[in-house]
Design a protein around this motif. Structure first.
Motif, PDB file in Angstrom:
ATOM      1  N   LEU A 411       0.831  -1.205   0.000  1.00 56.81           N
ATOM      2  CA  LEU A 411       0.000   0.000   0.000  1.00 56.81           C
ATOM      3  C   LEU A 411       0.868   1.259   0.000  1.00 56.81           C
ATOM      4  N   SER A 412       2.008   1.215   0.708  1.00 58.15           N
ATOM      5  CA  SER A 412       2.938   2.354   0.696  1.00 58.15           C
ATOM      6  C   SER A 412       3.417   2.620  -0.720  1.00 58.15           C
ATOM      7  N   LEU A 413       3.793   1.543  -1.411  1.00 59.70           N
ATOM      8  CA  LEU A 413       4.263   1.665  -2.797  1.00 59.70           C
ATOM      9  C   LEU A 413       3.180   2.244  -3.692  1.00 59.70           C
ATOM     10  N   ASN A 414       1.977   1.682  -3.606  1.00 59.06           N
ATOM     11  CA  ASN A 414       0.890   2.152  -4.465  1.00 59.06           C
ATOM     12  C   ASN A 414       0.536   3.611  -4.194  1.00 59.06           C
ATOM     13  N   SER A 415       0.597   4.011  -2.914  1.00 57.35           N
ATOM     14  CA  SER A 415       0.236   5.386  -2.552  1.00 57.35           C
ATOM     15  C   SER A 415       1.211   6.392  -3.137  1.00 57.35           C
ATOM     16  N   ILE A 416       2.515   6.118  -2.991  1.00 59.21           N
ATOM     17  CA  ILE A 416       3.503   7.086  -3.487  1.00 59.21           C
ATOM     18  C   ILE A 416       3.557   7.074  -5.016  1.00 59.21           C
ATOM     19  N   ILE A 417       3.401   5.902  -5.616  1.00 63.26           N
ATOM     20  CA  ILE A 417       3.376   5.821  -7.082  1.00 63.26           C
ATOM     21  C   ILE A 417       2.169   6.582  -7.627  1.00 63.26           C
ATOM     22  N   ALA A 418       1.002   6.403  -6.979  1.00 59.88           N
ATOM     23  CA  ALA A 418      -0.208   7.114  -7.399  1.00 59.88           C
ATOM     24  C   ALA A 418      -0.030   8.623  -7.236  1.00 59.88           C
ATOM     25  N   GLY A 419       0.718   9.028  -6.198  1.00 57.92           N
ATOM     26  CA  GLY A 419       0.991  10.450  -5.995  1.00 57.92           C
ATOM     27  C   GLY A 419       1.765  11.050  -7.152  1.00 57.92           C
ATOM     28  N   TYR A 420       2.795  10.340  -7.593  1.00 57.04           N
ATOM     29  CA  TYR A 420       3.575  10.824  -8.745  1.00 57.04           C
ATOM     30  C   TYR A 420       2.712  10.845 -10.009  1.00 57.04           C
ATOM     31  N   ALA A 421       1.846   9.837 -10.152  1.00 57.26           N
ATOM     32  CA  ALA A 421       0.972   9.790 -11.329  1.00 57.26           C
ATOM     33  C   ALA A 421      -0.001  10.959 -11.320  1.00 57.26           C
ATOM     34  N   GLN A 422      -0.578  11.252 -10.142  1.00 57.54           N
ATOM     35  CA  GLN A 422      -1.537  12.341 -10.037  1.00 57.54           C
ATOM     36  C   GLN A 422      -0.882  13.688 -10.335  1.00 57.54           C
ATOM     37  N   SER A 423       0.392  13.823  -9.937  1.00 51.71           N
ATOM     38  CA  SER A 423       1.127  15.067 -10.199  1.00 51.71           C
ATOM     39  C   SER A 423       1.736  15.090 -11.595  1.00 51.71           C
ATOM     40  N   ARG A 424       1.531  13.998 -12.348  1.00 51.08           N
ATOM     41  CA  ARG A 424       2.009  13.884 -13.727  1.00 51.08           C
ATOM     42  C   ARG A 424       3.528  14.019 -13.826  1.00 51.08           C
ATOM     43  N   ARG A 425       4.196  13.517 -12.791  1.00 49.63           N
ATOM     44  CA  ARG A 425       5.668  13.503 -12.803  1.00 49.63           C
ATOM     45  C   ARG A 425       6.090  12.099 -13.204  1.00 49.63           C
ATOM     46  N   TRP A 426       5.871  11.835 -14.483  1.00 50.43           N
ATOM     47  CA  TRP A 426       5.979  10.479 -15.004  1.00 50.43           C
ATOM     48  C   TRP A 426       7.401   9.937 -14.968  1.00 50.43           C
ATOM     49  N   GLU A 428       9.938  10.762 -13.037  1.00 49.11           N
ATOM     50  CA  GLU A 428      10.356  10.489 -11.657  1.00 49.11           C
ATOM     51  C   GLU A 428       9.666   9.233 -11.120  1.00 49.11           C
ATOM     52  N   LEU A 429       8.422   9.022 -11.563  1.00 44.44           N
ATOM     53  CA  LEU A 429       7.687   7.818 -11.149  1.00 44.44           C
ATOM     54  C   LEU A 429       8.436   6.564 -11.589  1.00 44.44           C
ATOM     55  N   LEU A 430       8.888   6.553 -12.815  1.00 49.28           N
ATOM     56  CA  LEU A 430       9.588   5.367 -13.338  1.00 49.28           C
ATOM     57  C   LEU A 430      10.916   5.150 -12.636  1.00 49.28           C
ATOM     58  N   ILE A 431      11.616   6.243 -12.334  1.00 50.23           N
ATOM     59  CA  ILE A 431      12.893   6.120 -11.606  1.00 50.23           C
ATOM     60  C   ILE A 431      12.650   5.544 -10.214  1.00 50.23           C
ATOM     61  N   LEU A 432      11.613   6.061  -9.528  1.00 48.78           N
ATOM     62  CA  LEU A 432      11.267   5.565  -8.190  1.00 48.78           C
ATOM     63  C   LEU A 432      10.905   4.085  -8.233  1.00 48.78           C
ATOM     64  N   LEU A 437      12.138  -1.716  -7.113  1.00 52.96           N
ATOM     65  CA  LEU A 437      12.309  -3.093  -7.569  1.00 52.96           C
ATOM     66  C   LEU A 437      13.707  -3.617  -7.268  1.00 52.96           C
ATOM     67  N   GLU A 438      14.703  -2.733  -7.389  1.00 58.10           N
ATOM     68  CA  GLU A 438      16.098  -3.147  -7.191  1.00 58.10           C
ATOM     69  C   GLU A 438      16.481  -3.271  -5.721  1.00 58.10           C
ATOM     70  N   LYS A 439      15.933  -2.376  -4.873  1.00 60.30           N
ATOM     71  CA  LYS A 439      16.447  -2.254  -3.504  1.00 60.30           C
ATOM     72  C   LYS A 439      15.533  -2.841  -2.425  1.00 60.30           C
ATOM     73  N   THR A 440      14.306  -3.191  -2.763  1.00 61.51           N
ATOM     74  CA  THR A 440      13.380  -3.685  -1.740  1.00 61.51           C
ATOM     75  C   THR A 440      12.741  -4.998  -2.170  1.00 61.51           C
ATOM     76  N   ASN A 441      12.028  -5.594  -1.235  1.00 60.30           N
ATOM     77  CA  ASN A 441      11.290  -6.826  -1.520  1.00 60.30           C
ATOM     78  C   ASN A 441       9.783  -6.580  -1.631  1.00 60.30           C
ATOM     79  N   ILE A 442       9.397  -5.310  -1.797  1.00 59.32           N
ATOM     80  CA  ILE A 442       7.976  -4.992  -1.901  1.00 59.32           C
ATOM     81  C   ILE A 442       7.448  -5.544  -3.224  1.00 59.32           C
ATOM     82  N   THR A 443       6.363  -6.265  -3.149  1.00 60.68           N
ATOM     83  CA  THR A 443       5.766  -6.853  -4.353  1.00 60.68           C
ATOM     84  C   THR A 443       4.718  -5.913  -4.914  1.00 60.68           C
ATOM     85  N   PRO A 444       4.891  -5.428  -6.150  1.00 61.11           N
ATOM     86  CA  PRO A 444       3.869  -4.558  -6.755  1.00 61.11           C
ATOM     87  C   PRO A 444       2.598  -5.333  -7.065  1.00 61.11           C
TER      88      PRO A 444
END
Length: 590
Positions: A411-426, A428-432, A437-444
Motif C-alpha cells: 500500500l505504501s508503494l501504491n500510494s507514493i506511485i499514485a501520488g507521482y501519477a496524479q502530479s504527472r511527474r511520469w 520520476e515515477l519510473l525512476i522511483l 524493484l532493485e532495492k526492496t522486496n515490496i511486491t507490486p
C-alpha cells in the motif's frame, strides 16, 4: 479517620475492596494515611496502591505511587507496566521493563500482550525470542499473546501452532482461541474449524464467540447463525462479544431484515447501548447501505462510546466524500470526550482530509500524530499521510513521509506511485519504481502497474512499457486485466504505433470498452489518422451515445484537416442527439 485504631489486616482488607470495587474516593483516603506514615510503609502495600490507581484509570497517580515506592520489586514494575500498557503507552512501558533488574514471566507476558494489542509484531516477537534466550519457560498466556501479535503473518502463526502442539500448550483454551481467531482472520477457515471441533472438552464462551465470528468474517453467515443457536441451546452465557459476532454474520449475509429483528432483540435486552455491539450495528447498516443517519442513531444510543466505535464512525464518514467535514468534527468530539486518537482514528481523519483536499487540516492532523503515542513506524498512518499529501498536490511532503518510513508495504508503494501519477511527474515515477524493484522486496500489484504503464505512455517509453507489461505475469504472477491492456493501447498510440495499437485492441482478451476506444481515438487525433479515427469514434458512440468526448475529438480532427463541412455535421449530430459538452471546473482551499 485518624482517631480510629487501624490493624494492618483491617486496613489491607479495605484496600483490596477498594480495588475490586474501583472505589477511588476511599482508596485516596487510605493512601493519605499511608503517605503520612500512619500505616507502616512497605513495598507490598505500595504495589496495591499502584494497582488501585491503575484500575481506576488514574495513570499519573499510579506513577506517583510507583515513584514513591522506596524499594520497588518486580511486582511493582509489573503493576506500573500493566498500567501504561492499559493506556496504550507501550513505549513508556518498555522503558520501565528495561529498568527491572530481574524481569519475571509476568513482566514479559504483560509487555508482549501490550505490543500484541497494538498489532506490533516485530517488538512482540523480539521480546518472545529474548525471553526464551534467557531461559524462561513460556506459558499459555505467552503463546496466545505472540499469536495475537503475529496478526497477518500466517507463516509465523503456523510455526507458533507447531510450538503449541509440540509443547502441550494446545490444552490451553486461550491458545486455541487465539489460533481460531487469527487463522480465520487470514482466510484459513478450515484450520480454524479443525481446532474448534477438535477441542470439544475445553471450549469456553470465548471459543464459541471466536468461531461464530470466524464464520461471519469468511462469508458463511448462515453457519455462524446456526452455531449461535446451538450455543443458546447449550445454555452457554451470551455476552456482548457473542452478539457482536452474530451481527457480523448478518453483515456478511447483507441480511438487513434479519439484522433489524436482531437489533430489536438487542434493544429489549439493553445490549444496544454497549459500544462493542454498537460497532457491529454500525458495520451492518453501513454494509447494507442504509445511510449514515441510521449509524448516527446507533451511535447516539451508546452510553459510553469507546475509542473503537469513535474510530468506526470517523471511518464511515470519511468513506463518503460529502461527509468528510463530519468525520473531522467526529474526530474532534472524540478528543473532547477524553479519548486519545490511535492509529485507526488517525487513518480515518487523514482520509477525510484527503477527500476535501485540505492541506492545512492535513498538516495539523500530521502534527498531532507525531505528538501522540502512535509509533513513527505505524505503517497504516504513514500510508494515509502519503495518500493525503499526494491528493492535495503536495508530493514533496508525501515523499518525505515515504522516505522516513523504516518499513514499507504494498500500500505504501501504491500510494507514493499514485501520488507521482496524479502530479504527472511520469519520469520520476519510473525512476522511483525501478529503484524500489532493485532495492526492496515490496511486491507490486496490478494497481501499481496501471500507474507505471501510464507513466511509460506519457513519456512514450515503448520498450520499457512492454518490459513491465511482460514482467507482470512472468515475474509477479499478475494476469493483465482490461485496464493494463488499455494502458498499452495508450502507450502505443501516443508513440505513433497506431497499427500495433489497432491490432492489440482487436485481439485483447477483454472488451476494450469506451475508455479503450477513446484512447485510440485520441492517438489518432495526435497523429492525424483520419480513417482509424472514424472507426474508433463510431465504436465510442455505439458504446456511450450520450458522451460528448468522441464527438469533440472527431470534430477537432476534422478541423485540423480543414474539413469544415464535417465539423458542422458532427456538431449538428450532437445537437440532434442532445449531447452537450460539460464545462470543466476546479476549486481551491482559501
Amino acid at each position: 479517620m485518624n482517631q480510629i485504631s487501624w490493624s494492618f489486616t483491617h486496613y489491607f482488607h479495605i484496600l483490596k475492596t477498594c480495588i475490586a470495587e474501583r472505589n477511588l474516593l476511599t482508596g485516596k483516603s487510605l493512601y493519605t494515611l499511608y503517605i503520612k506514615s500512619l500505616v507502616r510503609p512497605s513495598t507490598y502495600l505500595s504495589n496495591y496502591f499502584i494497582l488501585l490507581y491503575s484500575e481506576c484509570g488514574r495513570l499519573s497517580a499510579a506513577r506517583k505511587a510507583f515513584d514513591a515506592t522506596l524499594d520497588p520489586d518486580v511486582f511493582s514494575f509489573n503493576f506500573i507496566i500493566a498500567a501504561y500498557a492499559k493506556e496504550s503507552q507501550v513505549r513508556v512501558a518498555h522503558q520501565l521493563f528495561d529498568q527491572i533488574p530481574k524481569p519475571d514471566l509476568v513482566s514479559y507476558n504483560t509487555l508482549i500482550s501490550a505490543y500484541a494489542d497494538r498489532g506490533d509484531t516485530v517488538p512482540a516477537v523480539n521480546l518472545f525470542v529474548r525471553m526464551r534466550g534467557v531461559g524462561f519457560d513460556m506459558d499459555g498466556f505467552t503463546l496466545s499473546a505472540v499469536i495475537t501479535a503475529a496478526c497477518d503473518d500466517i507463516a509465523l502463526i503456523s510455526q507458533l501452532h507447531s510450538v503449541a502442539l509440540g509443547g502441550g500448550f494446545d490444552s490451553y483454551v486461550s491458545v486455541n482461541n487465539a489460533l481460531i481467531t487469527y487463522y480465520s482472520k487470514n482466510g484459513y477457515l478450515d484450520e480454524a474449524k479443525r481446532i474448534f471441533y477438535g477441542i470439544d472438552e475445553i471450549r469456553d464462551e470465548v471459543t464459541w464467540n471466536s468461531m461464530i465470528l470466524a464464520y461471519g468474517q469468511n462469508h458463511e453467515g448462515s453457519k455462524a447463525l446456526a452455531l449461535y443457536q446451538e450455543m443458546v441451546r447449550s445454555q452457554l452465557r451470551v455476552d456482548m462479544f457473542t452478539l457482536a459476532s452474530v451481527l457480523t454474520a448478518f453483515t456478511s449475509l447483507e441480511d438487513l431484515s434479519g439484522g433489524h429483528q436482531f437489533h430489536a432483540h438487542l434493544v429489549k435486552t439493553g445490549f444496544h447501548q454497549n459500544p462493542h455491539v454498537g460497532n457491529g450495528l454500525i458495520d451492518l447498516y453501513s454494509k447494507c447501505q442504509v445511510g449514515m443517519l441510521e449509524c448516527r442513531k446507533v451511535f447516539q444510543e451508546i452510553t459510553d462510546p469507546d475509542s473503537a466505535i469513535w474510530n468506526n464512525m470517523i471511518s464511515r464518514y470519511s468513506q463518503n466524500d460529502e461527509l468528510s467535514e463530519e468525520a473531522l468534527d467526529c474526530f474532534k468530539q472524540m478528543q473532547l470526550a477524553g479519548h486519545r486518537p490511535d492509529d485507526g482514528g488517525f487513518v480515518g481523519v487523514i482520509s477525510a482530509c484527503s477527500n476535501f483536499s485540505s492541506p492545512s487540516q492535513g498538516k495539523q492532523i500530521h502534527s498531532l500524530a507525531i505528538k501522540s503515542d502512535i509509533p513513527l513506524n505505524q505503517i497504516s498512518v504513514n500510508n494515509a499521510l502519503i495518500a493525503m499529501y499526494s491528493k492535495c498536490g503536495n508530493l514533496q511532503d508525501a515523499r518525505k513521509v515515504f522516505d522516513k518510513m523504516p518499513v514499507h508495504n504494498t500500500l505504501s508503494l501504491n500510494s507514493i506511485i499514485a501520488g507521482y501519477a496524479q502530479s504527472r511527474r511520469w519520469a520520476e515515477l519510473l525512476i522511483l519504481f525501478e529503484g524500489i524493484l532493485e532495492k526492496t522486496n515490496i511486491t507490486p500489484t496490478g494497481i501499481t502497474f496501471i500507474s507505471v504503464l501510464s507513466a511509460c505512455a506519457h513519456t512514450e517509453k515503448v520498450d520499457e512499457g512492454k518490459k513491465y507489461f511482460e514482467m507482470m505475469n512472468e515475474k509477479f504472477g499478475i494476469v493483465p486485466k482490461a485496464q493494463h491492456f488499455i494502458c498499452m493501447i495508450d502507450l502505443l498510440g501516443r508513440a505513433g504505433k497506431l497499427e500495433e495499437a489497432e491490432r492489440l485492441i482487436k485481439t485483447m482478451p477483454f472488451n476494450p470498452g469506451f475508455v479503450g476506444w477513446t484512447a485510440l481515438l485520441d492517438a489518432c487525433r495526435i497523429h492525424g489518422n483520419m480513417e482509424l479515427a472514424i472507426e474508433a469514434a463510431n465504436e465510442c458512440v455505439r458504446l456511450e451515445p450520450s458522451k460528448s468526448t468522441p464527438y469533440v475529438i472527431l470534430s477537432n480532427i476534422y478541423a485540423d484537416a480543414g474539413r469544415w463541412e464535417d465539423v458542422v455535421a458532427v456538431r449538428k449530430l450532437m445537437r440532434d442527439k442532445w449531447v452537450k459538452k460539460k464545462p470543466a471546473c476546479s476549486w481551491i482551499e482559501v
